[in-house]
Design a protein around this motif. Structure first.
Motif, PDB file in Angstrom:
ATOM      1  N   ARG A   1       0.854  -1.198   0.000  1.00  0.00           N
ATOM      2  CA  ARG A   1       0.000   0.000   0.000  1.00  0.00           C
ATOM      3  C   ARG A   1       0.889   1.247   0.000  1.00  0.00           C
ATOM      4  O   ARG A   1       1.049   1.916   1.013  1.00  0.00           O
ATOM      5  N   SER A   2       1.480   1.550  -1.152  1.00  0.00           N
ATOM      6  CA  SER A   2       2.470   2.628  -1.224  1.00  0.00           C
ATOM      7  C   SER A   2       1.888   3.999  -0.870  1.00  0.00           C
ATOM      8  O   SER A   2       2.572   4.806  -0.240  1.00  0.00           O
ATOM      9  N   GLU A   3       0.643   4.281  -1.247  1.00  0.00           N
ATOM     10  CA  GLU A   3       0.043   5.576  -0.912  1.00  0.00           C
ATOM     11  C   GLU A   3      -0.106   5.734   0.591  1.00  0.00           C
ATOM     12  O   GLU A   3       0.169   6.786   1.157  1.00  0.00           O
ATOM     13  N   THR A   4      -0.552   4.676   1.235  1.00  0.00           N
ATOM     14  CA  THR A   4      -0.727   4.700   2.689  1.00  0.00           C
ATOM     15  C   THR A   4       0.619   4.850   3.374  1.00  0.00           C
ATOM     16  O   THR A   4       0.773   5.670   4.292  1.00  0.00           O
ATOM     17  N   ILE A   5       1.588   4.084   2.930  1.00  0.00           N
ATOM     18  CA  ILE A   5       2.932   4.140   3.525  1.00  0.00           C
ATOM     19  C   ILE A   5       3.531   5.537   3.340  1.00  0.00           C
ATOM     20  O   ILE A   5       4.095   6.108   4.286  1.00  0.00           O
ATOM     21  N   ALA A   6       3.402   6.097   2.147  1.00  0.00           N
ATOM     22  CA  ALA A   6       3.946   7.433   1.878  1.00  0.00           C
ATOM     23  C   ALA A   6       3.316   8.475   2.805  1.00  0.00           C
ATOM     24  O   ALA A   6       4.024   9.329   3.355  1.00  0.00           O
ATOM     25  N   ALA A   7       2.009   8.402   3.001  1.00  0.00           N
ATOM     26  CA  ALA A   7       1.328   9.354   3.883  1.00  0.00           C
ATOM     27  C   ALA A   7       1.829   9.220   5.317  1.00  0.00           C
ATOM     28  O   ALA A   7       2.080  10.224   5.993  1.00  0.00           O
TER      29      ALA A   7
ATOM     30  N   GLU B   1     -10.884   4.145   1.299  1.00  0.00           N
ATOM     31  CA  GLU B   1     -10.970   3.665  -0.080  1.00  0.00           C
ATOM     32  C   GLU B   1     -10.198   2.381  -0.339  1.00  0.00           C
ATOM     33  O   GLU B   1     -10.632   1.546  -1.123  1.00  0.00           O
ATOM     34  N   MET B   2      -9.023   2.222   0.290  1.00  0.00           N
ATOM     35  CA  MET B   2      -8.131   1.134  -0.112  1.00  0.00           C
ATOM     36  C   MET B   2      -7.814   0.124   0.983  1.00  0.00           C
ATOM     37  O   MET B   2      -7.350  -0.965   0.694  1.00  0.00           O
ATOM     38  N   ASN B   3      -8.011   0.483   2.223  1.00  0.00           N
ATOM     39  CA  ASN B   3      -7.537  -0.374   3.307  1.00  0.00           C
ATOM     40  C   ASN B   3      -8.673  -0.977   4.133  1.00  0.00           C
ATOM     41  O   ASN B   3      -8.467  -1.390   5.268  1.00  0.00           O
TER      42      ASN B   3
ATOM     43  N   SER C   1      -6.030   0.216  12.673  1.00  0.00           N
ATOM     44  CA  SER C   1      -4.751   0.840  13.058  1.00  0.00           C
ATOM     45  C   SER C   1      -4.599   2.224  12.421  1.00  0.00           C
ATOM     46  O   SER C   1      -4.106   3.153  13.065  1.00  0.00           O
ATOM     47  N   ILE C   2      -5.056   2.385  11.186  1.00  0.00           N
ATOM     48  CA  ILE C   2      -5.006   3.700  10.539  1.00  0.00           C
ATOM     49  C   ILE C   2      -6.018   4.638  11.183  1.00  0.00           C
ATOM     50  O   ILE C   2      -5.716   5.809  11.429  1.00  0.00           O
ATOM     51  N   ASN C   3      -7.208   4.139  11.472  1.00  0.00           N
ATOM     52  CA  ASN C   3      -8.197   4.975  12.159  1.00  0.00           C
ATOM     53  C   ASN C   3      -7.651   5.489  13.486  1.00  0.00           C
ATOM     54  O   ASN C   3      -7.809   6.664  13.824  1.00  0.00           O
TER      55      ASN C   3
END
Length: 139
Positions: free
Chosen positions: A44-50, A105-107, A112-114
């Protein structure tokens, strides 16, 4: 020369960020690193980048706050460091919003992100406080 209200706002912003610095050094940076490792498994590159942007932004925010706390109260509001602090806060608010969007949208609404996003709510509050302007003539 800074007004009393400006000095109070800057002092409050610095105080809140400094308190968070201790918490992040104690445990929250480790949580961020664990979430990065977790999402690397799922590509999940977008998530990791953020998350990396948030981590680096927080480090910069804490460093600038440390510099500001060593300045006099009159110097702080008009300093380039305070301007940079506001820019970093803005970037962090935006990145947290993007991360929450990626999560929905993706995860599959990862808990954990929430939780990470909830842990970052203080940033938006500080950004609002830092952006406040006061009219000295109004009582």
């Amino acid at each position: 020369m800074a007004t009393d209200n400006e000095k109070l706002v800057v002092e409050t912003v610095i105080s809140i960020i400094s308190a968070q610095d201790e918490e992040y050094e104690r445990s929250k940076f480790k949580k961020l690193d664990q979430i990065i490792l977790e999402f690397k498994k799922y590509d999940r590159s977008e998530t990791i980048a953020a998350i990396i942007i948030i981590r680096k932004g927080l480090k910069s925010l804490f460093e600038i706050t440390s510099k500001l706390s060593k300045m006099s109260a009159d110097e702080q509001p008009a300093s380039k460091e305070y301007t940079k602090l506001i820019d970093i806060l803005d970037q962090l608010v935006l990145t947290n919003m993007q991360l929450r969007s990626f999560n929905n949208e993706m995860n599959h609404n990862s808990e954990s992100i929430n939780q990470l996003c909830e842990d970052q709510c203080w940033i938006a509050n500080v950004a609002i406080l830092a952006a406040m302007e006061f009219d000295e003539g109004v009582q």
